[in-house]
Design a protein around this motif. Structure first.
Motif, PDB file in Angstrom:
ATOM      1  N   ALA A 187     -12.548  46.419 -39.483  1.00 23.67           N
ATOM      2  CA  ALA A 187     -12.856  47.698 -40.127  1.00 23.67           C
ATOM      3  C   ALA A 187     -12.033  47.923 -41.382  1.00 23.67           C
ATOM      4  CB  ALA A 187     -12.685  48.865 -39.160  1.00 23.67           C
ATOM      5  N   GLU A 188     -11.544  46.833 -41.975  1.00 21.07           N
ATOM      6  CA  GLU A 188     -10.854  46.922 -43.260  1.00 21.07           C
ATOM      7  C   GLU A 188     -11.907  47.032 -44.365  1.00 21.07           C
ATOM      8  OE1 GLU A 188      -7.024  44.109 -42.129  1.00 21.07           O
ATOM      9  OE2 GLU A 188      -8.887  43.201 -42.870  1.00 21.07           O
ATOM     10  N   ARG A 189     -11.716  48.001 -45.243  1.00 24.28           N
ATOM     11  CA  ARG A 189     -12.728  48.299 -46.249  1.00 24.28           C
ATOM     12  C   ARG A 189     -12.482  47.568 -47.565  1.00 24.28           C
ATOM     13  NH1 ARG A 189     -14.765  54.560 -46.322  1.00 24.28           N
ATOM     14  NH2 ARG A 189     -15.161  54.816 -44.096  1.00 24.28           N
ATOM     15  N   THR A 190     -13.571  47.167 -48.181  1.00 26.87           N
ATOM     16  CA  THR A 190     -13.570  46.656 -49.550  1.00 26.87           C
ATOM     17  C   THR A 190     -14.515  47.532 -50.355  1.00 26.87           C
ATOM     18  OG1 THR A 190     -13.213  44.389 -48.784  1.00 26.87           O
ATOM     19  CG2 THR A 190     -14.044  44.675 -51.028  1.00 26.87           C
ATOM     20  N   PRO A 191     -14.091  48.051 -51.485  1.00 25.72           N
ATOM     21  CA  PRO A 191     -14.961  48.949 -52.250  1.00 25.72           C
ATOM     22  C   PRO A 191     -16.057  48.193 -52.992  1.00 25.72           C
ATOM     23  CG  PRO A 191     -12.909  48.600 -53.439  1.00 25.72           C
ATOM     24  CD  PRO A 191     -12.755  47.905 -52.109  1.00 25.72           C
ATOM     25  N   VAL A 192     -17.060  48.933 -53.407  1.00 26.55           N
ATOM     26  CA  VAL A 192     -18.093  48.387 -54.284  1.00 26.55           C
ATOM     27  C   VAL A 192     -17.462  48.079 -55.631  1.00 26.55           C
ATOM     28  CG1 VAL A 192     -20.224  48.957 -55.516  1.00 26.55           C
ATOM     29  CG2 VAL A 192     -19.954  49.605 -53.109  1.00 26.55           C
ATOM     30  N   LEU A 250     -24.258  41.010 -43.072  1.00 24.19           N
ATOM     31  CA  LEU A 250     -24.346  39.612 -43.478  1.00 24.19           C
ATOM     32  C   LEU A 250     -23.444  38.799 -42.550  1.00 24.19           C
ATOM     33  CD1 LEU A 250     -24.059  40.175 -47.344  1.00 24.19           C
ATOM     34  CD2 LEU A 250     -26.142  40.001 -45.968  1.00 24.19           C
ATOM     35  N   PRO A 251     -23.993  38.298 -41.438  1.00 23.29           N
ATOM     36  CA  PRO A 251     -23.143  37.676 -40.417  1.00 23.29           C
ATOM     37  C   PRO A 251     -22.328  36.494 -40.906  1.00 23.29           C
ATOM     38  CG  PRO A 251     -25.288  38.210 -39.507  1.00 23.29           C
ATOM     39  CD  PRO A 251     -25.388  38.414 -40.979  1.00 23.29           C
ATOM     40  N   GLU A 252     -22.936  35.608 -41.691  1.00 25.22           N
ATOM     41  CA  GLU A 252     -22.232  34.401 -42.110  1.00 25.22           C
ATOM     42  C   GLU A 252     -21.054  34.710 -43.027  1.00 25.22           C
ATOM     43  OE1 GLU A 252     -22.696  31.383 -41.037  1.00 25.22           O
ATOM     44  OE2 GLU A 252     -24.587  31.610 -39.944  1.00 25.22           O
ATOM     45  N   LEU A 253     -21.139  35.806 -43.767  1.00 26.51           N
ATOM     46  CA  LEU A 253     -20.056  36.200 -44.671  1.00 26.51           C
ATOM     47  C   LEU A 253     -19.091  37.185 -44.023  1.00 26.51           C
ATOM     48  CD1 LEU A 253     -22.021  36.683 -48.029  1.00 26.51           C
ATOM     49  CD2 LEU A 253     -20.705  34.696 -47.273  1.00 26.51           C
ATOM     50  N   GLU A 254     -19.401  37.596 -42.781  1.00 20.59           N
ATOM     51  CA  GLU A 254     -18.569  38.583 -42.086  1.00 20.59           C
ATOM     52  C   GLU A 254     -18.450  39.854 -42.911  1.00 20.59           C
ATOM     53  OE1 GLU A 254     -16.243  37.965 -38.950  1.00 20.59           O
ATOM     54  OE2 GLU A 254     -18.102  36.871 -38.618  1.00 20.59           O
ATOM     55  N   GLU A 255     -19.589  40.302 -43.464  1.00 19.79           N
ATOM     56  CA  GLU A 255     -19.621  41.517 -44.263  1.00 19.79           C
ATOM     57  C   GLU A 255     -20.567  42.536 -43.631  1.00 19.79           C
ATOM     58  OE1 GLU A 255     -18.832  39.696 -48.753  1.00 19.79           O
ATOM     59  OE2 GLU A 255     -20.751  40.651 -48.276  1.00 19.79           O
ATOM     60  N   LEU A 256     -20.075  43.748 -43.491  1.00 23.96           N
ATOM     61  CA  LEU A 256     -20.882  44.869 -43.027  1.00 23.96           C
ATOM     62  C   LEU A 256     -20.875  45.927 -44.116  1.00 23.96           C
ATOM     63  CD1 LEU A 256     -22.479  46.371 -40.830  1.00 23.96           C
ATOM     64  CD2 LEU A 256     -20.287  47.215 -39.931  1.00 23.96           C
ATOM     65  N   TRP A 257     -22.016  46.058 -44.803  1.00 20.67           N
ATOM     66  CA  TRP A 257     -22.150  47.056 -45.860  1.00 20.67           C
ATOM     67  C   TRP A 257     -22.718  48.347 -45.274  1.00 20.67           C
ATOM     68  CZ3 TRP A 257     -20.287  46.481 -50.707  1.00 20.67           C
ATOM     69  CH2 TRP A 257     -19.947  45.187 -51.119  1.00 20.67           C
ATOM     70  N   CYS A 281     -17.826  48.034 -47.955  1.00 17.62           N
ATOM     71  CA  CYS A 281     -17.974  46.851 -47.109  1.00 17.62           C
ATOM     72  C   CYS A 281     -16.820  46.806 -46.123  1.00 17.62           C
ATOM     73  CB  CYS A 281     -17.970  45.587 -47.979  1.00 17.62           C
ATOM     74  SG  CYS A 281     -18.206  44.051 -47.067  1.00 17.62           S
ATOM     75  N   GLU A 282     -17.132  46.415 -44.884  1.00 16.37           N
ATOM     76  CA  GLU A 282     -16.098  46.269 -43.857  1.00 16.37           C
ATOM     77  C   GLU A 282     -16.129  44.879 -43.267  1.00 16.37           C
ATOM     78  OE1 GLU A 282     -16.388  49.074 -40.715  1.00 16.37           O
ATOM     79  OE2 GLU A 282     -16.120  50.835 -41.997  1.00 16.37           O
TER      80      GLU A 282
END
Length: 311
Positions: free
Chosen positions: A172-177, A144-151, A167-168
């Motif tokens: 490369a900082e991770r956010t969990p589901v 999701l480019p606009e949100l700067e999210e890579l799932w 999500c990164e």
């Protein structure tokens, strides 16, 4: 029970594959963000955002640039890999109706899911990339480019993985589901399309008596709202004009890797590279906790609304 381990094609490690996918994904984000802002895109792609009408709708220079970037990138990173890449932009020349591609390993790519949203400037577009093994996705990427999210999602068994999604950001900082804690159907929040809604779907939603509804463009964007806990389910109800393999494969992979569910209303799994790229019927994606109840209620409702509709 843990699925039997599934090795990647010879010479490819999961760690190396994920690292290459990160680099390719953020490169794709840079291309799309540049086109969306009217700036010169990187990597030598044309500066003008030309738009043409294709068989399924608008195809922009941005679609084609990201398509080339990812196809070339996968080839350069893994020149000897025994896999095939099927892209929405090349499907017409790759596919023969009724005949699956002869590929045990298949990448399914949508370089720009939500082209209309991209052109309208809503920001609700995504890049989908899924690795499919014998008709089932085993790895998914939703950018999701606009949100700067890579799932990213890795299904259980692939290269010995226990199954994981996360999500990164660019660092490369991770956010969990974070699935929501909502369980009763009357409290569940539906994420729906703005445009792809007909009377049959409206009747189904009325019968399910869900909670709130949120409208989002891309399928990948919709599933991301489930993964963040903002919504709980997505329903696709369609026939001949159904979403295609490239709309569903990557979002399904990430959602299922996270522990969610994505199936037909009768419980059948989705299948890819079957000779028909349409994902028709009543498809339900959810956080999983109420999935059986959702499917049962949906199947019963559709039998009343349109008994001839195959779920």
């Amino acid at each position: 029970m843990m699925p039997a381990p599934l090795a990647l094609p010879s010479g490819i490690s999961l760690e190396n594959l994920l690292q290459e996918l990160r680099q390719l994904s953020w490169g794709a984000a840079d291309i799309l963000l540049a086109y969306g802002r009217g700036e010169q895109p990187p990597h030598g792609f044309p500066g003008a955002l030309s738009v043409e009408e294709g068989g399924e709708g608008p195809v922009s220079a941005a679609d084609l640039a990201v398509n080339q970037w990812l196809l070339d990138g996968l080839q350069a990173a893994f020149p000897a890999a025994h896999w095939t890449v099927l892209s929405e932009e090349t499907a017409k020349v790759q596919l023969t109706e009724g005949e699956p591609l002869d590929a045990e390993w298949l990448w399914i790519l949508d370089p720009l899911d939500g082209t209309k949203d991209f052109l309208q400037g809503t920001g609700e577009y995504a890049v989908h990339l899924a690795l499919v093994h014998r008709n089932q996705p085993v790895l998914g990427v939703v950018l999701l480019p606009e949100l700067e999210e890579l799932w990213l999602g890795v299904l259980p068994g692939l290269a010995g993985s226990a199954g994981e999604a996360w999500c990164e950001n660019r660092a490369a900082e991770r956010t969990p589901v974070r699935f929501s804690s909502r369980r009763p159907l009357a409290e569940l929040v539906l994420v729906a399309s703005r445009n792809h809604r007909d009377g049959r779907l409206e009747q189904l939603l009325e019968a399910l008596a869900l909670g709130d509804t949120k409208a989002i463009g891309s399928v990948g964007g919709k599933v991301a709202t489930i993964l963040r806990g903002e919504t709980d389910l997505y329903i696709s109800l369609s026939g001949n004009s159904a979403p295609k393999d490239w709309d569903m494969a990557a979002p399904e992979a990430v959602l299922r890797a996270a522990g969610g569910c994505f199936s037909h209303a009768d419980g059948r799994p989705l299948a890819y590279n079957t000779g028909d790229v349409r994902q028709a019927g009543c498809l339900i994606a959810s956080h999983g906790f109420s999935h059986g109840d959702l499917c049962g209620r949906a199947a019963e409702a559709i039998a009343q609304i349109d008994p001839s509709f195959p779920v």
